[in-house]
Design an enzyme around this catalytic site. Structure first.
Site, PDB file in Angstrom:
ATOM      1  N   SER A   1       0.868  -1.168   0.125  1.00 16.59           N
ATOM      2  CA  SER A   1       0.018   0.018  -0.060  1.00 16.59           C
ATOM      3  C   SER A   1       0.701   1.588   0.104  1.00 16.59           C
ATOM      4  O   SER A   1       0.327   2.297  -0.501  1.00 16.59           O
ATOM      5  CB  SER A   1      -1.051  -0.158   1.173  1.00 16.59           C
ATOM      6  OG  SER A   1      -1.924  -0.996   1.079  1.00 16.59           O
TER       7      SER A   1
ATOM      8  N   ASP B   1       4.427  -3.108   4.500  1.00 16.35           N
ATOM      9  CA  ASP B   1       5.165  -4.437   4.020  1.00 16.35           C
ATOM     10  C   ASP B   1       6.827  -4.037   3.562  1.00 16.35           C
ATOM     11  O   ASP B   1       6.982  -3.177   2.634  1.00 16.35           O
ATOM     12  CB  ASP B   1       4.474  -4.621   2.676  1.00 16.35           C
ATOM     13  CG  ASP B   1       2.847  -5.017   2.938  1.00 16.35           C
ATOM     14  OD1 ASP B   1       2.925  -5.946   3.730  1.00 16.35           O
ATOM     15  OD2 ASP B   1       1.876  -4.442   2.400  1.00 16.35           O
TER      16      ASP B   1
ATOM     17  N   GLU C   1       4.664  -6.378   8.229  1.00 14.91           N
ATOM     18  CA  GLU C   1       4.919  -7.614   7.641  1.00 14.91           C
ATOM     19  C   GLU C   1       6.219  -7.678   7.166  1.00 14.91           C
ATOM     20  O   GLU C   1       6.539  -6.886   6.208  1.00 14.91           O
ATOM     21  CB  GLU C   1       3.682  -7.832   6.858  1.00 14.91           C
ATOM     22  CG  GLU C   1       3.867  -9.244   6.018  1.00 14.91           C
ATOM     23  CD  GLU C   1       2.839  -9.692   5.150  1.00 14.91           C
ATOM     24  OE1 GLU C   1       3.145 -10.154   4.168  1.00 14.91           O
ATOM     25  OE2 GLU C   1       1.564  -9.373   5.368  1.00 14.91           O
TER      26      GLU C   1
END
Length: 305
Positions: free
Chosen positions: A62, A75, A113
């Site tokens: 994103s 991420d 993540e």
């Protein structure tokens, strides 16, 4: 993502780069600053833990697709030369349990993540590739009980590596195109379709995310573009039968709703409103999913033929 990347990625269609199509981010300055700090802290943790083993660290997702939304993860993808030791895995998990925050807070602290691969496990490309390490908040309870992420074969690396290459956002080391091999189109399509059953298993427990992800898979297979969830929802809404549109329209609205709220109170109000609306839409969710899965299966079969 999206400049045209057809030749380099090997896809039979154009893939666009996020900065070419994504709308400007509407994150608050506080949210953006906190996200940057978390990202920098994650890179620092990786480099301090793994030292000279690190080849490169990359941002994707994103943050590279028009800006982080209220519920977005940060991420991060890292490539290393050699496998990690158990002690290194433990230090990474310990650090990420402190850095990563779930659920995302109104002031911008977010889930992190982190995925790590050993370069020789993905270059040259093999299917399925091997994932060396992955931290995600869906496993927080297991991590807190002492579980350490282990190396596993992972079809999910096909879309992840594709997104990393197209985002082209190094946080440390050389550009990803100098480190990673492109994923063949057929392997990417197979990997995306293969994840659908597992996704459907979470339809009741994670309705918003599953609905939006199904729409994004449909768009990617149909157009070759990988874009943000809300942009993919816009694409799918224009192609859905009228009866299925309310489900996706609500998922999209809930996904961006926190941008208008302020702080944790605003986020809590948005969560309550979302739950109430899903209760009303419940009988429509299954038929929506069945329709989109049918489109995905038709496209997936054509892509891998």
């Amino acid at each position: 993502m999206i400049r045209t990347f057809t030749a380099a990625i090997g896809l039979p269609y154009a893939i666009t780069a996020p900065y070419a199509i994504a709308p400007p981010s509407r994150e608050s300055s506080v949210s953006r600053e906190n996200s940057v700090t978390q990202t920098e802290d994650t890179v620092r943790l990786v480099r301090e833990t793994l030292g000279g083993n690190v080849i490169g660290v990359y941002l994707y997702g994103s943050a590279c697709l028009g800006g982080l939304r209220p519920h977005s993860d940060i991420d991060v993808f890292a490539v290393v030369e050699r496998p990690l030791t158990a002690a290194q895995r433990g230090r990474l998990v310990e650090g990420l349990l402190g850095l990563s925050v779930w659920p995302a807070r109104g002031e911008g602290a977010r889930p992190v993540e982190l995925t790590i691969v050993v370069r020789r496990d993905v270059v040259p490309w093999t299917c399925p590739p091997r994932q060396e390490f992955q931290y995600g908040e869906w496993l927080r309870q297991e991590y807190e009980r002492g579980l350490l992420p282990s190396p596993v074969p992972s079809h999910d690396l096909a879309p992840l590596i594709t997104m990393v290459l197209l985002a082209d956002t190094p946080l440390a080391g050389p550009p990803p195109g100098e480190v990673l091999a492109p994923v063949p189109a057929a392997d990417l399509a197979r990997a995306i379709v293969a994840g659908v059953p597992e996704l459907l298993a979470e339809l009741a427990s994670d309705t918003r995310n599953v609905v939006l992800t199904l729409a994004r898979i449909w768009m990617t297979l149909a157009t070759g573009a990988i874009t943000s969830k809300d942009a993919a929802a816009d694409w799918a809404l224009a192609r859905l039968p009228r009866d299925h549109r309310p489900v996706l329209a609500h998922a999209r609205a809930a996904y961006v709703a926190g941008e208008a709220g302020e702080g944790e109170e605003g986020a809590e109000r948005a969560e309550r409103a979302e739950g109430e609306r899903w209760a009303e839409l419940g009988p429509r969710v299954g038929p929506f999913a069945a329709f989109v899965v049918g489109e995905i299966e038709a496209l997936g079969g054509a892509s891998s033929a």
